[in-house]
Write a protein that holds these residues in place. Sequence first.
Motif: not given
Length: 536
Positions: A2-30
Motif C-alpha cells: 500500500n502507498m498513496l500520494a496526496l498533493r496540494y500545489g508543491d506539497d506532497l505527503i505519502v501515506i504508507d510504504a508497504g511491500m509484499m512477498f513475491p508470487e510463484a512466477e517471480l523466480l528468485g525475487v525476495d
Amino acid sequence: MNMLALRYGDDLIVIDAGMMFPEAELLGVDIVIPDITYLKENRDAVRAIILTHGHEDHIGALPYILRDLNVPIYGTRFTLALVHKRLEEHALLEQADLREVLPGRTVEVGPFEIEFIYVTHSTIDCVALAVRTPLGVVIHSGDFKMDPTPSDQQPFDLHAFARYGHEGVLALFSDSTNIERPGYTPSERAVWPRIEELCRAAPRKVLVSCFASSIHRIQQVVDIAATVGRKIGFVGRSMVDNVEIAHSLGYLRIPDGMVVRAQDLKSFDPKKLTVLVSGSQAEPMSSLSRVAVDSHRLLSVEETDTVILSARIIPGNEKAIFRMLDHMFRRRALVYYDNSNGVIHVSGHASQEEQKLLLNLVRPRYFIPIHGEYRQLFRHAALAHQVGAVSGEVLLLEDGQPVEFTAEGAYRREPVPAGRVCVDSGSLEEIEEVVIRDRKHLSEDGVVVPIIAIDKHTGKLESLPEIVSRGFLPSENGHEVLNGARDVVLRTVEQSNPEEKMDWSVIKEKIRVDLKRYLNKQTSKRPLILPVILEV
C-alpha cells in the motif's frame, strides 16, 4: 502493498510504504515494493511519509525507498518501534527522522493538518487519517474493523468519524479487503473460548502459530496459558522481536516467571507448556515449517502435542501450509487450523456492515475504495452506491491513476508511473523485468549452450560443435535431437562467409536464430540459447 500520494500545489505527503512477498512466477525475487518513479521525479515536493500501522504491507518498503526519499516519518509508538527495528537492520537508522504521534492529536505538514484517529485492527496502535486541506477534509481509513470489545479496551473512535461527517468530508479512501464478507467481522475476543478449551484439553504441549504482529492474539494466548496453569515460550525471530518490542513499550503484559527460555523448551514438562511460534504461512525456513519436519534445534512436535494455526490462510499459500500440516499429522499431533468446530482466528478487516456504517458516518462527497483486488474495489464501489451516503461520485481507480479534486468536481488525470519493483533483499538491488522473464524462460524450457572452436586466423572449425543442455529434453529422443542440433550449428558455420566467421557477434546470432528455429520445430520448446565461441 500500500502507498498513496496526496498533493496540494508543491506539497506532497505519502501515506504508507508497504511491500509484499513475491508470487510463484517471480523466480528468485525476495520482496516486491512499489514503483516510486513519480515520487523521485517530484522529490522536492515530498514533505513526509505518514504511516497508519505496522504491518509489512504498509511499512515494509521503507528501507528501500528512504535512500531516495529521506523525509520525516510519522507514526504511532508501536508502528515506529517496528520501523526502528527494520531501519536498524539496514543500517539506515541514523539518517532517519522518526516522529511519534498520538491518536487523537494533529500534526501540520506543509498545508496539511493531519489528525490521527484510533481504529481497531489485527495489530495495535492503528490509526486512520483525517487530512485537512485547503479544499476540504480527506479521510484515509487505513486497515480497520469495528471491534466493540477489543482485547486492549481501546475502542474504534466512531465519534471522530461522525464529527468529520457532520462537518463535511471531501473524499473517503477506504479499505476493501473484506468487502466480500457479509455481516460484521467478529471481535478479537471471539477466539478466547475455543483456544482456552483446546489448551485445557491438551494432553501435552500446545503450539500456537499466529502472525507475529498480532499482539492482541499473543496477549490472549499468554493470558489463556496463565489461566490453565501453563508456562509460555516464544520461538521464531519475528515472534521474539515483536514480543520484546511490545513488552518493552507496555503493550504486552506477561507475568513474572512465566516465560520459558527458548533453550529450555525441549526439556520442560510438556504438560505445562504453551509455545507461540512464527511461520503460520509456512514460509520456507520459518520456525513452524522447520518444527513440522523436525529440523528445529529448539522445538519439536511429538505424538499428541496440540498445534493451533490461529491465522488466516492467505490465498496462494494453501499448498505450502497444507504440506506443513501434513507433516504435523504424520507425527500424530492434534492439529486445528480452521473455525469449523469453534473460532480460533478472526480477521482484522471490516466486513460489509462495518463498511456501510463508516460510509453513513462520514457521508463523503467522493468515495474511492482502496486496498484490495480489482473485484473487491468494484464490489466496494457497488456497496457505496447501494448505501447512498456519497453525495458526489464514487471513483474506481487503478494503480497509477491520479484524481484531481477541485471546487467544481473530481477529474481523472493522465496515469503516472506505478506498479511493482522486484528486489533481491540480499543485495538491495532492483531486479529488472527482463531478468524475471529470463528466469521464467529457463525454468520452463531450460538452456542450450552450443560450443564451437574456431581458428581466429582462418575462421575454420577446429573440431565438431559440442551441445550442452540443462533442463531441456529429458525424453528418450533427446540424443537424437541434440545430434541434429550439432548438425545445424555445423551447417550454419560452414555456410557463413569469411567476414561473418571473423565477427563473433554475427556468427553467434546466426547460430542462435537457426538453432532456435530447429529446436522449436523438433520439440515445440523455446530454450534459452547461449552460443559460446572459443578462439584457438
